[in-house]
Write an enzyme that holds these catalytic residues in place. Sequence first.
Site, PDB file in Angstrom:
ATOM      1  N   LYS A  11       0.167   4.245  -0.444  1.00 31.39           N
ATOM      2  CA  LYS A  11      -0.495   5.472   0.061  1.00 31.39           C
ATOM      3  C   LYS A  11      -0.196   6.626  -0.899  1.00 31.39           C
ATOM      4  O   LYS A  11      -0.107   6.401  -2.099  1.00 31.39           O
ATOM      5  CB  LYS A  11      -0.060   5.749   1.501  1.00 31.39           C
ATOM      6  CG  LYS A  11      -0.289   4.516   2.397  1.00 31.39           C
ATOM      7  CD  LYS A  11      -0.121   4.779   3.854  1.00 31.39           C
ATOM      8  CE  LYS A  11      -0.361   3.485   4.636  1.00 31.39           C
ATOM      9  NZ  LYS A  11      -0.240   3.659   6.076  1.00 31.39           N
ATOM     10  N   HIS A  63      -9.743   1.760   4.694  1.00 30.42           N
ATOM     11  CA  HIS A  63      -8.514   2.010   5.466  1.00 30.42           C
ATOM     12  C   HIS A  63      -8.785   3.078   6.532  1.00 30.42           C
ATOM     13  O   HIS A  63      -9.511   4.044   6.273  1.00 30.42           O
ATOM     14  CB  HIS A  63      -7.397   2.450   4.523  1.00 30.42           C
ATOM     15  CG  HIS A  63      -6.050   2.387   5.162  1.00 30.42           C
ATOM     16  ND1 HIS A  63      -5.611   3.325   6.071  1.00 30.42           N
ATOM     17  CD2 HIS A  63      -5.045   1.476   5.049  1.00 30.42           C
ATOM     18  CE1 HIS A  63      -4.401   2.993   6.484  1.00 30.42           C
ATOM     19  NE2 HIS A  63      -4.027   1.881   5.874  1.00 30.42           N
ATOM     20  N   GLU A  93      -5.915  -4.146  10.708  1.00 33.29           N
ATOM     21  CA  GLU A  93      -4.904  -3.101  10.853  1.00 33.29           C
ATOM     22  C   GLU A  93      -5.201  -2.245  12.079  1.00 33.29           C
ATOM     23  O   GLU A  93      -5.906  -1.237  11.980  1.00 33.29           O
ATOM     24  CB  GLU A  93      -4.904  -2.188   9.624  1.00 33.29           C
ATOM     25  CG  GLU A  93      -4.531  -2.884   8.335  1.00 33.29           C
ATOM     26  CD  GLU A  93      -3.786  -1.940   7.412  1.00 33.29           C
ATOM     27  OE1 GLU A  93      -2.799  -2.373   6.837  1.00 33.29           O
ATOM     28  OE2 GLU A  93      -4.190  -0.777   7.285  1.00 33.29           O
ATOM     29  N   ASN A 147       0.866  -1.178   0.000  1.00 30.01           N
ATOM     30  CA  ASN A 147       0.000   0.000   0.000  1.00 30.01           C
ATOM     31  C   ASN A 147       0.907   1.233   0.000  1.00 30.01           C
ATOM     32  O   ASN A 147       1.429   1.619   1.042  1.00 30.01           O
ATOM     33  CB  ASN A 147      -0.892  -0.029   1.256  1.00 30.01           C
ATOM     34  CG  ASN A 147      -1.752   1.218   1.385  1.00 30.01           C
ATOM     35  OD1 ASN A 147      -1.833   2.022   0.454  1.00 30.01           O
ATOM     36  ND2 ASN A 147      -2.389   1.387   2.540  1.00 30.01           N
ATOM     37  N   GLY A 173       2.156   2.707  10.773  1.00 25.94           N
ATOM     38  CA  GLY A 173       3.214   3.705  10.597  1.00 25.94           C
ATOM     39  C   GLY A 173       3.943   4.084  11.875  1.00 25.94           C
ATOM     40  O   GLY A 173       4.598   5.124  11.926  1.00 25.94           O
TER      41      GLY A 173
HETATM   42  P1  PGA Z   1       2.544   0.686   7.753  1.00 22.32           P
HETATM   43  O1  PGA Z   1       1.109   0.923   7.109  1.00 22.32           O
HETATM   44  O2  PGA Z   1       3.103  -0.590   7.162  1.00 22.32           O
HETATM   45  O3  PGA Z   1       3.348   1.908   7.356  1.00 22.32           O
HETATM   46  O4  PGA Z   1       2.362   0.582   9.208  1.00 22.32           O
HETATM   47  C1  PGA Z   1       0.239  -0.160   6.915  1.00 22.32           C
HETATM   48  C2  PGA Z   1      -1.056   0.331   6.304  1.00 22.32           C
HETATM   49  O5  PGA Z   1      -1.571   1.364   6.749  1.00 22.32           O
HETATM   50  O6  PGA Z   1      -1.584  -0.277   5.364  1.00 22.32           O
END
Ligand code: PGA
Length: 221
Positions: free
Chosen positions: A11, A98, A147, A9, A153
């Site tokens: 983003k 999400h 998640e 992902n 993050g």
């Molecule tokens: P991350 O994000 O791997 O940066 O923690 C995961 C996500 O939000 O899909």
Amino acid sequence: MKKLFVVANWKSNKTKPEAIQWLQDVTSNIYHLSLDNKGIIICPPFTLLATIKSYIIDNTLPFKLGAQDVSPFTEGSYTGAVNAKQVKEFADYVIIGHSERQKHFHETEEQTSQKVSLARAHDLVPIFCIQRKESVIPKGVTIVAYEPVFAIGTGNPDTGENADVLAHHVKVKNSIPFVLYGGSVTGENVITFTGMPNIDGVLVGTGSLDSKEFLRIIANA
Ligand code: PGA
């Protein structure tokens, strides 16, 4: 061997030259890895879907494409929206629900369920994100990504055991065949999730942006 999904992902990251560089780096190393049971899905921003689709075809890369969102409406006068029929021209999957869509765009449960039904009507497979055991999952969802917000993050992932208990619960309660884990997944910790009996893969944000780290995640999943 169970099937494993490794979903990137991206983003709101990467320009076209950056995406091409990433693809070139990944292409020169991916064939050293055994991908037998692994389905790799790249979810870039809408602006990169066409470029990446062409690259996948031209280089016979064993990747599928997904979008990160889809309009809750069909085609028509919805400025800025990209509808499921348009997404399907490029992608086979779409991330829906999400937590960042809720947090920054005030997306509602009604909208996510509308998105799921339009995605399905256009033959897109929803990867439906949930944050909690109690989250409502619309009908027709076959892939769920758990998640937890605290793990996204932050470098602070959930434990494999917690994620596995939740995945088991979701599978039994909602008859969902595949549950993925997402939140601070790295090449180092990925196996603590994919090694669990009820976890069928990972949804990776930060760790998917760097080609070397993403290859490590694929290799170690
Ligand atoms: P991350 O994000 O791997 O940066 O923690 C995961 C996500 O939000 O899909």
